[in-house]
Design a protein around this motif. Structure first.
Motif, PDB file in Angstrom:
ATOM      1  N   PRO A   4      34.122  90.210  10.560  1.00 55.63           N
ATOM      2  CA  PRO A   4      33.506  91.434  11.021  1.00 55.63           C
ATOM      3  C   PRO A   4      32.942  92.311   9.943  1.00 55.63           C
ATOM      4  CG  PRO A   4      35.834  91.729  11.015  1.00 55.63           C
ATOM      5  CD  PRO A   4      35.563  90.309  10.584  1.00 55.63           C
ATOM      6  N   GLU A   5      33.228  92.046   8.685  1.00 52.50           N
ATOM      7  CA  GLU A   5      32.755  92.920   7.628  1.00 52.50           C
ATOM      8  C   GLU A   5      31.363  92.501   7.180  1.00 52.50           C
ATOM      9  OE1 GLU A   5      35.706  93.026   4.637  1.00 52.50           O
ATOM     10  OE2 GLU A   5      37.291  93.330   6.087  1.00 52.50           O
ATOM     11  N   SER A   6      30.519  92.238   8.136  1.00 59.80           N
ATOM     12  CA  SER A   6      29.137  91.906   7.839  1.00 59.80           C
ATOM     13  C   SER A   6      28.356  93.193   7.740  1.00 59.80           C
ATOM     14  CB  SER A   6      28.562  91.016   8.946  1.00 59.80           C
ATOM     15  OG  SER A   6      28.648  91.680  10.169  1.00 59.80           O
ATOM     16  N   ALA A  60      43.624  84.061  11.089  1.00 62.72           N
ATOM     17  CA  ALA A  60      43.204  85.427  10.789  1.00 62.72           C
ATOM     18  C   ALA A  60      42.050  85.813  11.705  1.00 62.72           C
ATOM     19  CB  ALA A  60      42.788  85.552   9.322  1.00 62.72           C
ATOM     20  N   TYR A  61      42.351  86.610  12.720  1.00 64.92           N
ATOM     21  CA  TYR A  61      41.336  87.182  13.604  1.00 64.92           C
ATOM     22  C   TYR A  61      41.004  88.598  13.137  1.00 64.92           C
ATOM     23  CZ  TYR A  61      42.395  83.615  17.223  1.00 64.92           C
ATOM     24  OH  TYR A  61      42.568  82.449  17.928  1.00 64.92           O
ATOM     25  N   HIS A  62      39.927  89.129  13.746  1.00 66.48           N
ATOM     26  CA  HIS A  62      39.696  90.563  13.663  1.00 66.48           C
ATOM     27  C   HIS A  62      39.750  91.086  15.098  1.00 66.48           C
ATOM     28  CE1 HIS A  62      38.561  89.415   9.592  1.00 66.48           C
ATOM     29  NE2 HIS A  62      38.791  90.677   9.258  1.00 66.48           N
ATOM     30  N   GLY A  63      38.692  91.610  15.631  1.00 68.03           N
ATOM     31  CA  GLY A  63      38.706  92.024  17.020  1.00 68.03           C
ATOM     32  C   GLY A  63      38.627  90.829  17.961  1.00 68.03           C
ATOM     33  N   ASP A 307      37.438  83.121  15.012  1.00 63.58           N
ATOM     34  CA  ASP A 307      36.833  84.150  15.839  1.00 63.58           C
ATOM     35  C   ASP A 307      37.259  83.921  17.285  1.00 63.58           C
ATOM     36  OD1 ASP A 307      34.344  85.076  17.640  1.00 63.58           O
ATOM     37  OD2 ASP A 307      34.388  86.265  15.816  1.00 63.58           O
ATOM     38  N   SER A 308      37.384  84.992  18.051  1.00 61.34           N
ATOM     39  CA  SER A 308      37.824  84.848  19.437  1.00 61.34           C
ATOM     40  C   SER A 308      36.824  84.095  20.297  1.00 61.34           C
ATOM     41  CB  SER A 308      38.094  86.224  20.056  1.00 61.34           C
ATOM     42  OG  SER A 308      36.900  86.983  20.151  1.00 61.34           O
ATOM     43  N   MET A 309      35.583  83.975  19.856  1.00 61.97           N
ATOM     44  CA  MET A 309      34.564  83.272  20.627  1.00 61.97           C
ATOM     45  C   MET A 309      34.414  81.811  20.212  1.00 61.97           C
ATOM     46  SD  MET A 309      31.608  86.192  21.021  1.00 61.97           S
ATOM     47  CE  MET A 309      30.648  85.164  22.139  1.00 61.97           C
ATOM     48  N   THR A 310      35.212  81.373  19.272  1.00 67.28           N
ATOM     49  CA  THR A 310      35.161  79.977  18.848  1.00 67.28           C
ATOM     50  C   THR A 310      35.547  79.063  20.012  1.00 67.28           C
ATOM     51  OG1 THR A 310      35.745  80.584  16.575  1.00 67.28           O
ATOM     52  CG2 THR A 310      36.111  78.304  17.222  1.00 67.28           C
ATOM     53  N   SER A 311      34.786  78.010  20.223  1.00 63.13           N
ATOM     54  CA  SER A 311      35.108  77.069  21.297  1.00 63.13           C
ATOM     55  C   SER A 311      36.422  76.360  20.981  1.00 63.13           C
ATOM     56  CB  SER A 311      34.003  76.036  21.456  1.00 63.13           C
ATOM     57  OG  SER A 311      33.982  75.135  20.361  1.00 63.13           O
ATOM     58  N   THR A 312      37.101  75.870  22.015  1.00 63.19           N
ATOM     59  CA  THR A 312      38.371  75.178  21.792  1.00 63.19           C
ATOM     60  C   THR A 312      38.163  73.894  20.999  1.00 63.19           C
ATOM     61  OG1 THR A 312      38.149  74.163  23.979  1.00 63.19           O
ATOM     62  CG2 THR A 312      39.509  76.143  23.812  1.00 63.19           C
ATOM     63  N   ARG A 313      36.996  73.254  21.124  1.00 65.20           N
ATOM     64  CA  ARG A 313      36.744  72.034  20.348  1.00 65.20           C
ATOM     65  C   ARG A 313      36.663  72.348  18.862  1.00 65.20           C
ATOM     66  NH1 ARG A 313      31.667  69.296  23.266  1.00 65.20           N
ATOM     67  NH2 ARG A 313      31.007  71.471  23.225  1.00 65.20           N
ATOM     68  N   ARG A 314      35.950  73.413  18.537  1.00 63.68           N
ATOM     69  CA  ARG A 314      35.882  73.789  17.130  1.00 63.68           C
ATOM     70  C   ARG A 314      37.231  74.348  16.662  1.00 63.68           C
ATOM     71  NH1 ARG A 314      33.018  78.872  14.529  1.00 63.68           N
ATOM     72  NH2 ARG A 314      33.385  78.400  12.343  1.00 63.68           N
ATOM     73  N   PHE A 315      37.905  75.051  17.546  1.00 61.84           N
ATOM     74  CA  PHE A 315      39.224  75.583  17.241  1.00 61.84           C
ATOM     75  C   PHE A 315      40.158  74.474  16.775  1.00 61.84           C
ATOM     76  CE2 PHE A 315      43.471  77.069  18.654  1.00 61.84           C
ATOM     77  CZ  PHE A 315      43.527  78.290  18.013  1.00 61.84           C
ATOM     78  N   ASP A 316      40.072  73.310  17.436  1.00 61.34           N
ATOM     79  CA  ASP A 316      40.904  72.168  17.041  1.00 61.34           C
ATOM     80  C   ASP A 316      40.666  71.764  15.590  1.00 61.34           C
ATOM     81  OD1 ASP A 316      41.853  72.166  19.592  1.00 61.34           O
ATOM     82  OD2 ASP A 316      41.068  70.192  20.140  1.00 61.34           O
ATOM     83  N   THR A 317      39.398  71.748  15.177  1.00 61.04           N
ATOM     84  CA  THR A 317      39.080  71.282  13.826  1.00 61.04           C
ATOM     85  C   THR A 317      39.438  72.318  12.770  1.00 61.04           C
ATOM     86  OG1 THR A 317      36.772  72.066  13.860  1.00 61.04           O
ATOM     87  CG2 THR A 317      37.205  69.874  14.764  1.00 61.04           C
ATOM     88  N   ILE A 318      39.457  73.599  13.156  1.00 64.04           N
ATOM     89  CA  ILE A 318      39.940  74.627  12.234  1.00 64.04           C
ATOM     90  C   ILE A 318      41.453  74.509  12.078  1.00 64.04           C
ATOM     91  CG2 ILE A 318      40.220  77.120  11.900  1.00 64.04           C
ATOM     92  CD1 ILE A 318      37.544  77.508  13.313  1.00 64.04           C
TER      93      ILE A 318
END
Length: 336
Positions: A4-6, A60-63, A307-318
């Motif tokens: 979020p610190e963009s 590590a999430y933000h909002g 990020d809270s909007m990350t898809s579950t498929r990408r979430f798996d790889t993270i």
């Protein structure tokens, strides 16, 4: 770099009734939900997942901008891993016993109101603990985060001597973070007095909210008073930022915080010595890595950015560490 610190600002729910809408702030396009999700089909994913079972994943999430997507991530987390609390990590360190396999700790940096309004209901419904690291000087105010404020002011005519008049907006945050902290503060002041408009208010968490989060098994940690770049601060400011927040949190919570998250995610040795003197047990980076189930350096625990909007498929790889490894390889093809 934490998401979020963009140099631009996403809309935040929860402003006070009758206040100016956060939609007046500059916005960013939502992240690509499936960016990198192709890695889930890589033959390396099962190998990384097996290795991750013997590591500690700290997210590590933000909002939380998408409660439904965040809930899906939590459901996936319960399928793949063992959620643990901040206190469980502290006990593992103090007792010298590794956490269970597939342990995952959820954390939030900066802790805007969506941690209370969006994240907490999803966490409580699934009985998943978490930790929130707060910026103490914003508690109980309607002040925006300083990087949001700087972006708004620059887009509304704000100028400063340390910033080029024709500078690119997407480089604003990088320039501000590169300044010594007194120059950063002076630049923000110059932006405030020269901009045509003031940024809209952003309601922050209050002391009662912190206590409500803690009662619902979201531990509260120190993220400094004002979220400076500690590496750009002098010794006195490093100490004042940590000690000031420590005292405020102790007053609000009735007990001292024992965990700290480094602003901007980078380790700072001078902060380490201050934290040790105050009795802190854990410190968290944002280096997009997995760590050992028994942290070897309790004040330098790695975290994965998500990020809270990350898809579950990408979430798996993270969560497996595959995507972070690919990112490091792209940045440093010849090794770290």
């Amino acid at each position: 770099m934490p998401y979020p610190e963009s140099t631009t600002v996403s809309s935040r729910p929860g402003n006070r009734p009758g206040g100016r809408s956060p939609s007046a702030l500059p916005t960013v396009a939502p992240p690509e939900r499936d960016r990198g999700s192709w890695l889930r089909f890589s033959p390396a994913q099962p190998l990384f997942r097996a290795r991750a079972a013997q590591r500690l994943a700290v997210l590590a999430y933000h909002g939380v901008t998408d409660p439904r997507s965040f809930g899906a991530q939590l459901d996936r987390l319960r399928q793949l891993a063992t959620p643990v609390s901040l206190q469980a990590v502290e006990r593992a360190v103090s007792e010298g016993r590794p956490l269970p396999p597939r342990s995952v700790l959820i954390t939030f940096d900066d802790a805007d109101r969506t941690v209370l309004t969006h994240a907490l209901p999803a966490l409580a419904a699934r009985r998943i603990p978490a930790a929130a690291f707060v910026i103490a000087e914003l508690i109980g105010t309607d002040r925006p985060f300083w990087w949001h404020e700087a972006a708004f002011l620059a887009q509304h005519g704000g100028q400063a001597r340390s910033l080029p008049a024709d500078g690119r907006p997407d480089q604003l945050l990088t320039r501000l973070k590169a300044l010594p902290d007194p120059d950063r503060r002076r630049t923000l002041h110059e932006l405030r007095v020269s901009a045509r408009r003031r940024p809209p208010g952003q309601e922050q968490l209050g002391p009662d909210d912190l206590r409500a989060l803690r009662a619902a098994k979201v531990a509260i940690g120190n993220h400094t008073m004002g979220h400076p770049c500690l590496s750009r601060c002098d010794d006195a400011t490093v100490a004042a930022e940590i000690v000031g927040a420590h005292r405020s949190l102790t007053q609000w919570l009735g007990e001292p915080p024992t965990a700290f998250a480094y602003p901007n995610g980078g380790y700072e040795p001078r902060a380490d010595s201050v934290l040790r003197g105050l009795g802190y047990r854990l410190g968290f980076l944002s280096d997009h890595r997995l760590g050992p189930r028994l942290p070897a350096h309790p004040l330098r625990i790695s975290r994965l950015q998500v990020d809270s909007m990350t898809s579950t498929r990408r979430f798996d790889t993270i969560l497996s560490g595959l995507e972070p490894a690919v990112q490091r390889l792209r940045r440093h093809p010849d090794g770290d």
